[in-house]
Design an enzyme around this catalytic site. Structure first.
Site, mmCIF file in Angstrom:
data_model
loop_
_atom_site.group_PDB
_atom_site.id
_atom_site.type_symbol
_atom_site.label_atom_id
_atom_site.label_comp_id
_atom_site.label_asym_id
_atom_site.label_seq_id
_atom_site.Cartn_x
_atom_site.Cartn_y
_atom_site.Cartn_z
ATOM 1 C CG LEU A 222 -4.600 -12.611 -2.681
ATOM 2 C CD1 LEU A 222 -5.810 -12.032 -3.062
ATOM 3 C CD2 LEU A 222 -4.669 -13.551 -1.136
ATOM 4 C CB VAL B 123 -1.422 -9.668 -19.035
ATOM 5 C CG1 VAL B 123 -0.505 -10.946 -20.001
ATOM 6 C CG2 VAL B 123 -0.429 -8.801 -18.144
ATOM 7 N N GLY C 191 -1.707 -5.092 -9.707
ATOM 8 C CA GLY C 191 -0.912 -3.979 -8.814
ATOM 9 C C GLY C 191 -1.340 -4.024 -7.033
ATOM 10 C CB SER D 125 -5.626 -5.089 -15.645
ATOM 11 O OG SER D 125 -7.338 -5.634 -15.954
ATOM 12 C CE LYS E 96 -4.076 -7.206 14.126
ATOM 13 N NZ LYS E 96 -3.731 -8.575 13.417
#
Length: 502
Positions: A338, A190, A17, A43, A82
């Site tokens: 990532l 998983v 997620g 998870s 910003k």
């Protein structure tokens, strides 16, 4: 002539997620809601990195594509506005400059405005700093904010804005949106991945509770570990530590203080830098550093000593290796976030790289045959994007004149990519900026960073000599006054936000 019937993708499975997982799920559920099933496997025992996040202005296009209401988004994610990033102690101790989301005024005789400024600066000793001609910089210094009225773009509308928000709240906001558009959320861990015996394509995820989730397309949003792209498909990783020596971060929230800044702040330290991201309800802080040049304990002290409000938690430690997967699309798996790569958050590019990957995947959407040409094109574009972000960030370190610590001496001496070396030399000698990724950072960003770090071009564009000097001087004086008057009338950032967040 043979016709290939299109076999549509029916089952999309997103592993993880967090910001990346839900940023991938939301537009896919909106686009494919009825025709395909979007499943997000989240998870329960893995936390997201969920710090205060800063973004680039491109987040607004992503949000708009989902049809999100900006005021609602600002409320639900505790966001603030910003206008850019303030840099302190970069280049040399005591240095302070701004990288704003906007240019330095209109072009002069079809040439970039900084060229005209350079001519004036070489003629008049007392020429004010170029920052006076950047409207977001002038706004930021006075803590002002109001969005540009782009309906009639004028000299005083030449800026853009992004947001600061709570990444955990943004992920939850998009989760609600995605589930509302038919995505299915499965809370599970998983434990294994099934692959086709001949093609090696991923066929299913095996879950700890004994369940299986089958899919046609798998999107890996599992964070640094790259559960599918690396552990299963062995995409390989290109390590950029030689150019970006930081490998550690500590993150901590602090109590909000009055005077809500419409910008992110980055303060250089002895072996890295500290971020400060103001949200409505608190401030996000973090220290990015190299543990080869300082200890975790010292880094923690530097972080906590620099807070402008009381710490609301103990600092959380992260380790990383900057770089990217050699391929982020392999077979029927695409890595987003990532899991695809990590370049430190110095220019708030993490969410932008997620937007780019999701947008490119939708643009190159495959059918169930997964033609490898699509993956090749995706990997080519993402490779250019990651490398151009990398080079822009390396520039921040390389151009230092600091010699006060071993870390900065290392940065000044390190070898850099040839592409970046060319960009720096070209600007230093001629004032020209070359953009190697036209969807990446714009010319004005390079000008702000290079001049802010003390690279003042030796020469200016010879065509500037054709412009009457008095006219040029009058143009710059008038524009500076116009910007100053416009900003003086703008509301305070905190006041504007209170109005929006009601």
């Amino acid at each position: 002539m043979q016709h290939h019937a299109t076999r549509a993708i029916r089952r999309i499975v997103i592993v993880g997620g967090g910001t990346a997982g839900w940023m991938a799920a939301a537009p896919l559920a909106r686009r494919l809601g009825k025709r395909a099933e979007v499943t997000v496997v989240e998870s329960p025992d893995i936390g997201t990195i969920g710090v205060g996040e800063a973004t680039l202005p491109t987040i607004r296009f992503y949000n708009a594509a989902l049809g999100l209401d900006e005021a609602d988004f600002v409320r639900k994610t505790q966001a603030s506005y910003k206008l850019g990033i303030e840099f302190q102690d970069w280049g040399h101790l005591g240095n302070r400059f701004f990288h704003g989301f906007g240019g330095f005024g209109p072009s002069v005789d079809g040439r970039p405005p900084h060229m005209a400024w350079l001519r004036l600066a070489q003629t008049f000793d007392a020429m004010p700093d170029i920052a006076h001609w950047s409207i977001p910089t002038v706004m930021a210094r006075q803590l002002k904010f109001t969005p540009p009225e782009n309906s009639r773009p004028g000299l005083t509308d030449a800026y853009s804005y992004g947001f600061h928000f709570d990444a955990g709240l943004y992920a939850a906001y998009l989760r609600e949106y995605a589930v509302g558009h038919g995505a299915r959320r499965v809370e599970a861990t998983v434990v294994g991945v099934d692959q086709h015996p001949h093609t090696g394509f991923i066929t299913a995820l095996r879950l700890r509770d004994g369940g299986r989730i089958e899919g046609d397309l798998f999107i890996d949003c599992s964070g640094f570990r790259g559960l599918l792209i690396e552990e299963t498909l062995k995409a390989g990783y290109e390590d950029w530590s030689d150019w970006l020596p930081c490998n550690s971060a500590l993150a901590v929230p602090s109590a909000r203080v009055p005077g809500l800044t419409p910008f992110t702040r980055s303060t250089a330290k002895g072996a890295g830098w500290i971020w400060r991201i103001p949200l409505q309800h608190r401030t996000g802080n973090g220290h990015v550093y190299s543990n080869a040049f300082t200890t975790d304990e010292q880094a923690r002290r530097d972080l906590l000593d620099g807070l402008d409000g009381e710490a609301l938690d103990t600092p959380r430690q992260l380790r990383f290796v900057t770089g990217r997967r050699r391929k982020s699309w392999v077979k029927n798996c695409v890595a987003v976030g990532l899991s695809a790569g990590f370049v430190e958050p110095l220019e708030s590019t993490s969410i932008h790289l997620i937007e780019t990957a999701v947008g490119k995947l939708i643009e190159l959407w495959p059918d169930a045959d997964f033609r490898p040409e699509l993956a090749e094109e995706f990997n080519r574009v993402m490779g250019i994007r990651y490398e151009s972000v990398r080079d822009f960030i390396v520039l921040h370190y390389k151009l230092t004149r600091r010699t006060d610590t071993p870390f900065w001496r290392h940065c000044a001496a390190m070898a850099i990519p040839d592409s970046l070396r060319h960009q720096i030399d070209l600007f230093r000698e001629t004032g020209r900026v070359t953009i190697l990724d036209r969807d990446g950072f714009a010319e004005s960003s390079f000008v702000a960073m290079l001049m802010g770090l003390g690279v003042v071009p030796q020469r200016y564009d010879p065509f500037m000599d054709d412009v009457d000097l008095r006219q040029l001087h009058g143009h710059f004086a008038g524009l500076r006054d116009l910007i100053a008057q416009t900003v003086a009338r703008m509301p305070d950032h905190g006041a504007w936000l209170a109005l929006r967040a009601k």
